[in-house]
Design a protein around this motif. Structure first.
Motif, PDB file in Angstrom:
ATOM      1  N   VAL A  28       0.841  -1.175   0.256  1.00 39.94           N
ATOM      2  CA  VAL A  28       0.199  -0.085  -0.037  1.00 39.94           C
ATOM      3  C   VAL A  28       0.994   1.163  -0.145  1.00 39.94           C
ATOM      4  CG1 VAL A  28      -1.683   1.453   1.420  1.00 39.94           C
ATOM      5  CG2 VAL A  28      -2.090  -1.019   1.155  1.00 39.94           C
ATOM      6  N   MET A  32       1.000   3.866  -3.237  1.00 39.11           N
ATOM      7  CA  MET A  32       0.423   5.475  -3.063  1.00 39.11           C
ATOM      8  C   MET A  32       1.541   6.379  -3.443  1.00 39.11           C
ATOM      9  SD  MET A  32      -2.453   4.669  -2.487  1.00 39.11           S
ATOM     10  CE  MET A  32      -2.943   6.205  -2.879  1.00 39.11           C
ATOM     11  N   LEU A 110      -8.087   9.974  -3.688  1.00 34.15           N
ATOM     12  CA  LEU A 110      -7.684   8.849  -2.503  1.00 34.15           C
ATOM     13  C   LEU A 110      -9.060   8.084  -2.215  1.00 34.15           C
ATOM     14  CD1 LEU A 110      -5.262  10.622  -0.163  1.00 34.15           C
ATOM     15  CD2 LEU A 110      -4.749   9.144  -2.075  1.00 34.15           C
ATOM     16  N   LEU A 114      -9.768   3.115  -2.710  1.00 37.54           N
ATOM     17  CA  LEU A 114      -9.918   2.183  -1.580  1.00 37.54           C
ATOM     18  C   LEU A 114     -10.095   0.707  -2.132  1.00 37.54           C
ATOM     19  CD1 LEU A 114     -11.899   4.082   1.105  1.00 37.54           C
ATOM     20  CD2 LEU A 114      -9.531   3.442   1.184  1.00 37.54           C
ATOM     21  N   ILE A 116      -8.194  -0.851  -3.464  1.00 40.01           N
ATOM     22  CA  ILE A 116      -6.927  -1.497  -3.195  1.00 40.01           C
ATOM     23  C   ILE A 116      -7.231  -2.282  -1.849  1.00 40.01           C
ATOM     24  CG2 ILE A 116      -4.562  -1.281  -2.552  1.00 40.01           C
ATOM     25  CD1 ILE A 116      -4.365   1.025  -4.596  1.00 40.01           C
ATOM     26  N   ILE A 117      -7.804  -1.496  -0.967  1.00 38.85           N
ATOM     27  CA  ILE A 117      -8.205  -2.014   0.411  1.00 38.85           C
ATOM     28  C   ILE A 117      -9.022  -3.012   0.443  1.00 38.85           C
ATOM     29  CG2 ILE A 117      -8.737  -1.222   2.729  1.00 38.85           C
ATOM     30  CD1 ILE A 117      -5.892  -0.139   1.874  1.00 38.85           C
ATOM     31  N   MET A 166      -5.980  -0.061   7.225  1.00 42.16           N
ATOM     32  CA  MET A 166      -5.254  -0.105   5.929  1.00 42.16           C
ATOM     33  C   MET A 166      -5.888   1.044   5.165  1.00 42.16           C
ATOM     34  SD  MET A 166      -3.155  -2.700   5.667  1.00 42.16           S
ATOM     35  CE  MET A 166      -2.953  -2.839   4.093  1.00 42.16           C
ATOM     36  N   SER A 167      -6.816   1.593   5.437  1.00 46.72           N
ATOM     37  CA  SER A 167      -7.333   2.690   4.769  1.00 46.72           C
ATOM     38  C   SER A 167      -6.769   4.063   5.325  1.00 46.72           C
ATOM     39  CB  SER A 167      -8.899   2.922   4.989  1.00 46.72           C
ATOM     40  OG  SER A 167      -9.704   1.838   4.658  1.00 46.72           O
ATOM     41  N   LEU A 170      -3.239   3.842   3.612  1.00 48.38           N
ATOM     42  CA  LEU A 170      -3.400   4.358   2.262  1.00 48.38           C
ATOM     43  C   LEU A 170      -3.542   5.916   2.094  1.00 48.38           C
ATOM     44  CD1 LEU A 170      -5.465   3.007  -0.436  1.00 48.38           C
ATOM     45  CD2 LEU A 170      -5.893   5.282   0.126  1.00 48.38           C
ATOM     46  N   GLY A 174      -0.850   8.479   0.829  1.00 47.99           N
ATOM     47  CA  GLY A 174      -1.487   9.325  -0.302  1.00 47.99           C
ATOM     48  C   GLY A 174      -1.167  10.653  -0.129  1.00 47.99           C
ATOM     49  N   THR A 210     -14.282   8.930   1.709  1.00 47.19           N
ATOM     50  CA  THR A 210     -13.570   8.060   2.273  1.00 47.19           C
ATOM     51  C   THR A 210     -14.516   7.124   3.137  1.00 47.19           C
ATOM     52  OG1 THR A 210     -11.432   9.401   2.156  1.00 47.19           O
ATOM     53  CG2 THR A 210     -11.737   7.423   3.631  1.00 47.19           C
TER      54      THR A 210
END
Length: 316
Positions: A28, A32, A110, A114, A116-117, A166-167, A170, A174, A210
């Motif tokens: 991650v 980013m 960004l 998410l 990716i998460i 994890m968010s 990220l 980011g 988000t």
């Protein structure tokens, strides 16, 4: 409550004792920073930079022409009117839009990353129960004087906490990537509320998007959790969940002309479609309706998960 917290703590420690979890964190962080650098490099390959005022002035005649079209639906007409009001407001008050080639522009993107998460959450959710069976540790786990529903709840909550952590990772990397590669350029988001154009808080909007994007992460993660609990196969759960994650929206588009399409899960999981100048994937959808649909699906997923884990012979 104390026992449940201890179970969550144990699951959390087990999760972070795995090398794969740390690999996800490193990926991650690298992704980013890399995406920020790649975005900047691609932007530098474009020589022509259009002035935002010229762009706004060019949009106005087109919008006025569309508004004059009598074949528009009520939603489409209102959308064009709102966009026209925003463009006129920008010119009258000298309010530039947020540039994609800026710190705020990259940070604004960004929430869209998410996914990716979601992918990593699916991997964890699919394996957190199924791995107990494949590794043969489920029998030892069930020898504890703890009710099975608490064991499963601790695993489910661990997955949710993992997705949130994890968010945050990220988001942090980011923002770091944005400040490393981009310059600060003035710009602001505008919305139309009750017929009035208002200026939108940048950080408020980013955090809102988000949070809404996290809903999709949780829903897909719950789906993977259910499949892993029922079939005790992490590979099956990961495969099905990732397939639906990428193909769900496309399938919904194909079925959009049918009335039942609005009840499809993937027509509703993206709550960001109701924010700003975005539009629902299916005309007529509203945020309250989507929230209800999501809750119904999640409840069904959880009922199946708990029934499978509690009622079936999990020690076999």
């Amino acid at each position: 409550m104390g026992k449940l917290l201890n179970l969550i703590r144990n699951e959390w420690l087990k999760l972070w004792s795995k090398k794969a979890t740390w690999v996800m964190v490193i990926l991650v962080a690298i992704l980013m920073i890399g995406i920020a650098g790649l975005t900047k490099w691609i932007g530098n390959q474009t020589d022509s930079v259009e002035d935002w005022k010229s762009a706004s002035q060019g949009k106005i005649p087109f919008l006025e022409e569309q508004i004059a079209n009598t074949n528009l639906s009520a939603d489409e007409l209102q959308s064009f009117k709102d966009t026209l009001a925003v463009e006129k407001y920008r010119l009258e008050h000298n309010v530039a839009p947020i540039s994609s080639e800026s710190v705020t522009g990259f940070i604004s993107s960004l929430p869209d990353m998410l996914s990716i998460i979601t992918l990593f959450t699916v991997i964890v959710a699919a394996g957190i129960v199924a791995s107990e069976f494949s590794q043969g540790t489920i029998k030892m786990l069930l020898t504890r004087p703890v009710k099975r529903w608490k064991l499963l709840t601790s695993k489910l909550l661990t997955v949710g906490i993992f997705a949130i952590v994890m968010s945050i990772i990220l988001f942090v990397f980011g923002v770091i990537g944005a400040y490393i590669f981009f310059d600060s350029v003035p710009g602001m988001n505008l919305d139309v509320v009750n017929g009035q154009v208002i200026e939108v808080s940048f950080w408020g909007r980013v955090l809102l998007l988000t949070g809404l994007s996290l809903v999709n992460v949780f829903v897909i993660g719950t789906l993977a959790f259910m499949i892993g609990s029922v079939f005790r196969s992490s590979s099956l759960a990961i495969g099905i969940s990732i397939f639906l994650m990428f193909m769900g929206v496309n399938i919904t588009f194909m079925l959009a002309r049918f009335d039942f399409a609005k009840y499809i899960l993937f027509a509703n999981t993206n709550l960001t479609q109701y924010i700003g100048d975005n539009h629902p994937i299916i005309a007529g959808l509203t945020m309250p309706f989507s929230i209800v649909v999501i809750l119904v699906y999640v409840i069904v997923f959880l009922v199946i998960s708990y029934w499978s884990f509690i009622k079936r012979d999990v020690t076999a």
